[in-house]
Design a protein around this motif. Sequence first.
Motif, PDB file in Angstrom:
ATOM      1  N   GLY A   1      14.334   8.626 -24.143  1.00 32.38           N
ATOM      2  CA  GLY A   1      15.364   9.866 -24.638  1.00 32.38           C
ATOM      3  C   GLY A   1      17.039   9.098 -24.536  1.00 32.38           C
ATOM      4  N   LYS A   2      17.121   7.889 -24.309  1.00 30.49           N
ATOM      5  CA  LYS A   2      18.608   7.381 -24.335  1.00 30.49           C
ATOM      6  C   LYS A   2      18.827   6.597 -25.550  1.00 30.49           C
ATOM      7  CE  LYS A   2      17.929   6.233 -19.464  1.00 30.49           C
ATOM      8  NZ  LYS A   2      17.703   5.102 -18.349  1.00 30.49           N
ATOM      9  N   PRO A   3      20.204   6.873 -26.020  1.00 25.35           N
ATOM     10  CA  PRO A   3      20.333   6.215 -27.156  1.00 25.35           C
ATOM     11  C   PRO A   3      20.640   4.870 -27.081  1.00 25.35           C
ATOM     12  CG  PRO A   3      22.380   7.060 -26.359  1.00 25.35           C
ATOM     13  CD  PRO A   3      21.291   7.587 -25.431  1.00 25.35           C
ATOM     14  N   ILE A   4      20.412   3.896 -28.082  1.00 26.46           N
ATOM     15  CA  ILE A   4      20.672   2.675 -28.198  1.00 26.46           C
ATOM     16  C   ILE A   4      22.152   2.426 -28.679  1.00 26.46           C
ATOM     17  CG2 ILE A   4      20.330   0.365 -29.461  1.00 26.46           C
ATOM     18  CD1 ILE A   4      17.498   1.445 -30.608  1.00 26.46           C
ATOM     19  N   VAL A   5      22.815   1.678 -27.808  1.00 26.89           N
ATOM     20  CA  VAL A   5      24.371   1.452 -27.977  1.00 26.89           C
ATOM     21  C   VAL A   5      24.614  -0.161 -28.289  1.00 26.89           C
ATOM     22  CG1 VAL A   5      26.469   1.725 -26.811  1.00 26.89           C
ATOM     23  CG2 VAL A   5      24.785   3.697 -26.459  1.00 26.89           C
ATOM     24  N   GLY A   6      24.999  -0.316 -29.108  1.00 27.13           N
ATOM     25  CA  GLY A   6      25.398  -1.602 -29.720  1.00 27.13           C
ATOM     26  C   GLY A   6      27.066  -1.661 -29.751  1.00 27.13           C
ATOM     27  N   CYS A   7      27.664  -2.773 -29.288  1.00 24.63           N
ATOM     28  CA  CYS A   7      28.990  -2.965 -29.019  1.00 24.63           C
ATOM     29  C   CYS A   7      29.629  -4.168 -29.935  1.00 24.63           C
ATOM     30  CB  CYS A   7      29.355  -2.836 -27.502  1.00 24.63           C
ATOM     31  SG  CYS A   7      28.847  -1.552 -26.523  1.00 24.63           S
ATOM     32  N   GLY A   8      30.345  -4.046 -30.603  1.00 23.13           N
ATOM     33  CA  GLY A   8      31.101  -5.233 -31.079  1.00 23.13           C
ATOM     34  C   GLY A   8      32.208  -5.728 -30.038  1.00 23.13           C
ATOM     35  N   ALA A   9      32.012  -6.948 -30.027  1.00 18.39           N
ATOM     36  CA  ALA A   9      33.021  -7.789 -29.056  1.00 18.39           C
ATOM     37  C   ALA A   9      34.024  -8.793 -29.617  1.00 18.39           C
ATOM     38  CB  ALA A   9      32.280  -8.220 -27.943  1.00 18.39           C
ATOM     39  N   GLY A  10      35.148  -8.651 -29.777  1.00 17.75           N
ATOM     40  CA  GLY A  10      35.995  -9.478 -30.433  1.00 17.75           C
ATOM     41  C   GLY A  10      36.715 -10.680 -29.369  1.00 17.75           C
ATOM     42  N   THR A  11      36.479 -10.270 -28.019  1.00 11.66           N
ATOM     43  CA  THR A  11      36.867 -11.087 -26.859  1.00 11.66           C
ATOM     44  C   THR A  11      35.835 -11.360 -25.962  1.00 11.66           C
ATOM     45  OG1 THR A  11      37.963  -9.375 -25.723  1.00 11.66           O
ATOM     46  CG2 THR A  11      39.241 -10.567 -27.551  1.00 11.66           C
ATOM     47  N   GLY A  12      36.045 -12.076 -25.011  1.00 11.89           N
ATOM     48  CA  GLY A  12      35.135 -12.367 -23.892  1.00 11.89           C
ATOM     49  C   GLY A  12      35.103 -11.281 -22.975  1.00 11.89           C
ATOM     50  N   ILE A  13      36.386 -10.543 -22.699  1.00  7.57           N
ATOM     51  CA  ILE A  13      36.459  -9.581 -21.775  1.00  7.57           C
ATOM     52  C   ILE A  13      35.730  -8.112 -22.345  1.00  7.57           C
ATOM     53  CG2 ILE A  13      38.525  -8.545 -22.577  1.00  7.57           C
ATOM     54  CD1 ILE A  13      39.229  -8.462 -19.488  1.00  7.57           C
TER      55      ILE A  13
END
Length: 278
Positions: free
Chosen positions: A20-32
């Motif tokens: 019941g947890k959402p898939i969360v995708g994150c775009g990353a433009g930097t290492g931090i």
Amino acid sequence: MPFITREEALKRLRSNVAAGKPIVGCGAGTGISAKFSEAGGADLIIIYNSGRYRMGGRGSLAGLLPYGDANGIVVEMASEVLPVVKNTPVLAGVCGTDPFRLMKVFLKELKEMGFDGVQNFPTVGLIDGVFRQNLEETGMGYDLEVKAIAMAHELDMLTCPYVFDAEQAIAMTKAGADVIVAHMGLTTKGSIGAKTALTLEEATKRVQDIHDAAKSVNPDVMVICHGGPIAEPEDVEYIFAHTKGIVGFFGASSMERIPVERAIKEQVERFKYLKINA
């Protein structure tokens, strides 16, 4: 970063959904951005050329313009992002219409570098009107992005393509897509967010149509949402509440640009509010 197989990545994503947890995708433009997206529990990290422009203070659509070699930039960004991600699948944004790459060779290179999967970006799906029609007519159309996703699937890479309508959802699912990302356009909100966008109500219908089309081809495909008016957690909550079967969200501006804009501004203001002892 240990290589994560497609089988393992899918197992994790499906386990998430089952709980019941959402898939969360994150775009990353930097290492931090990548490092702290993972710390926050990201299920997927995606890097592509727009991340560099976005974190340089420019609009994400810069990634569709001739400011640099999109696929070359992703390779450069890999050296910053891949070493800091410890246990999260990392996807490369691939420009599938690039006429100067042997796509299957390039995808193999990305896999050998440590990428676990791919997404189609820059994408001509964000282009419309006569210009889009001319791109399709001159051999630089969305079908090349579908072919790139099919090649990545053959290489057993995780594939999470952007689609913009039901027809594209069907094509990408037939190509073997594991996760369909229903793209609602350039993200609104923040200092350089789009002002022209769908309403949340309109996005809800479009997201559902994309979901239904993809599921008609493969009942096991996962569908998540992205972009346009879906920018904040409450926006995603609205989509979840008014659709059926949408299992997650992918954010780029939502995950790194908008939070950074707020945090830096607020931190500087806190220092400026201090009183000196004259």
